[in-house]
Design a protein around this motif. Sequence first.
Motif, short mmCIF file in Angstrom:
data_model
loop_
_atom_site.label_atom_id
_atom_site.label_comp_id
_atom_site.label_asym_id
_atom_site.label_seq_id
_atom_site.Cartn_x
_atom_site.Cartn_y
_atom_site.Cartn_z
N GLY A 1 48.36 19.06 -1.44
CA GLY A 1 49.64 18.36 -1.47
C GLY A 1 50.78 19.14 -2.11
N GLU A 2 50.54 20.38 -2.55
CA GLU A 2 51.55 21.18 -3.22
C GLU A 2 52.06 22.30 -2.32
OE1 GLU A 2 52.75 20.68 -6.41
OE2 GLU A 2 51.53 18.86 -6.48
N LYS A 3 53.30 22.76 -2.59
CA LYS A 3 53.90 23.90 -1.91
C LYS A 3 53.98 25.08 -2.87
CE LYS A 3 56.89 21.31 1.18
NZ LYS A 3 58.24 21.00 1.60
N TYR A 4 53.74 26.29 -2.34
CA TYR A 4 53.80 27.50 -3.13
C TYR A 4 54.65 28.53 -2.40
CZ TYR A 4 50.01 25.19 -5.51
OH TYR A 4 49.27 24.27 -6.19
N PHE A 5 55.47 29.24 -3.15
CA PHE A 5 56.36 30.24 -2.58
C PHE A 5 56.05 31.59 -3.20
CE2 PHE A 5 58.53 26.26 -2.04
CZ PHE A 5 59.18 26.38 -0.81
N ILE A 6 55.78 32.57 -2.36
CA ILE A 6 55.47 33.93 -2.83
C ILE A 6 56.54 34.85 -2.28
CG2 ILE A 6 53.82 35.82 -2.77
CD1 ILE A 6 51.72 33.53 -2.26
N LYS A 7 57.21 35.53 -3.19
CA LYS A 7 58.28 36.46 -2.82
C LYS A 7 57.73 37.88 -2.80
CE LYS A 7 63.04 37.56 -4.11
NZ LYS A 7 64.11 37.18 -5.05
N GLN A 8 58.05 38.59 -1.73
CA GLN A 8 57.61 39.97 -1.58
C GLN A 8 58.79 40.90 -1.86
OE1 GLN A 8 56.37 41.04 2.39
NE2 GLN A 8 56.11 43.17 1.86
N TYR A 9 58.59 41.83 -2.79
CA TYR A 9 59.55 42.89 -3.08
C TYR A 9 58.97 44.20 -2.57
CZ TYR A 9 62.08 40.00 -6.49
OH TYR A 9 62.81 39.04 -7.12
N VAL A 10 59.76 44.98 -1.86
CA VAL A 10 59.32 46.30 -1.42
C VAL A 10 60.29 47.31 -2.02
CG1 VAL A 10 58.85 47.80 0.54
CG2 VAL A 10 58.37 45.36 0.71
N ASP A 11 59.76 48.14 -2.93
CA ASP A 11 60.57 49.17 -3.58
C ASP A 11 60.16 50.53 -3.03
OD1 ASP A 11 61.74 47.28 -5.35
OD2 ASP A 11 59.96 47.40 -6.63
N SER A 12 61.13 51.29 -2.59
CA SER A 12 60.85 52.66 -2.13
C SER A 12 61.52 53.63 -3.08
CB SER A 12 61.41 52.88 -0.72
OG SER A 12 60.69 52.12 0.19
N SER A 13 60.75 54.62 -3.47
CA SER A 13 61.31 55.69 -4.30
C SER A 13 60.71 56.99 -3.82
CB SER A 13 61.03 55.45 -5.77
OG SER A 13 59.65 55.33 -5.99
N GLY A 14 61.53 57.80 -3.22
CA GLY A 14 61.05 59.07 -2.70
C GLY A 14 60.11 58.86 -1.53
N LEU A 15 58.91 59.36 -1.66
CA LEU A 15 57.93 59.27 -0.57
C LEU A 15 56.99 58.08 -0.70
CD1 LEU A 15 57.02 63.05 -0.32
CD2 LEU A 15 58.61 61.76 1.11
N SER A 16 57.09 57.33 -1.78
CA SER A 16 56.17 56.22 -2.00
C SER A 16 56.85 54.86 -1.86
CB SER A 16 55.50 56.33 -3.37
OG SER A 16 56.47 56.15 -4.38
N THR A 17 56.05 53.88 -1.54
CA THR A 17 56.52 52.50 -1.45
C THR A 17 55.64 51.65 -2.33
OG1 THR A 17 57.26 52.82 0.83
CG2 THR A 17 56.91 50.57 0.13
N HIS A 18 56.25 50.79 -3.13
CA HIS A 18 55.51 49.90 -4.02
C HIS A 18 55.88 48.46 -3.65
CE1 HIS A 18 53.44 48.38 -7.51
NE2 HIS A 18 54.52 47.71 -7.84
#
Length: 144
Positions: free
Chosen positions: A102-119
């Motif tokens: 009966g509950e709602k959940y919200f998950i936020k996705q952050y995509v950080d790119s720095s140089g050749l990598s992505t976090h």
Amino acid sequence: MSKSVIRTSTGIFAAAICVILAGCGVQGEAYQPRVTPASQSLVYIYRPYEFLTSQSTPMITCGHESIELEPGGFDEFVEDSGTVTCGVAGDTTTLKFDARAGEKYFIKQYVDSSGLSTHVRLILMDADVSADEIRECRRQGIKD
């Protein structure tokens, strides 16, 4: 340079920016809150569009659902009560939370790119904050 040439150049530049921005983000249905099933939880995962954001679309698995969210996209799915684990393909970071019927959940996705990598970071958000943020996103993928 004459005023006419400057005005024309400015107009062309402004039109080009509008065309570029019009093609950004997901082109699906707008977010519409739906009724949460009484016997299950409703989980939303979303990725707000940010100007100059990474165009990387890592595979996210949350509960039984997997998706590659584009900037400005969201997905929703129902989940049984219990621990829900969310993770990113190729990353050891996980998010775990206890879902209640009966509950709602919200998950936020952050995509950080720095140089050749992505976090990628997944954050369980407050429902009131997320309800405003997710309104800017569009439904991604085809649902029955």
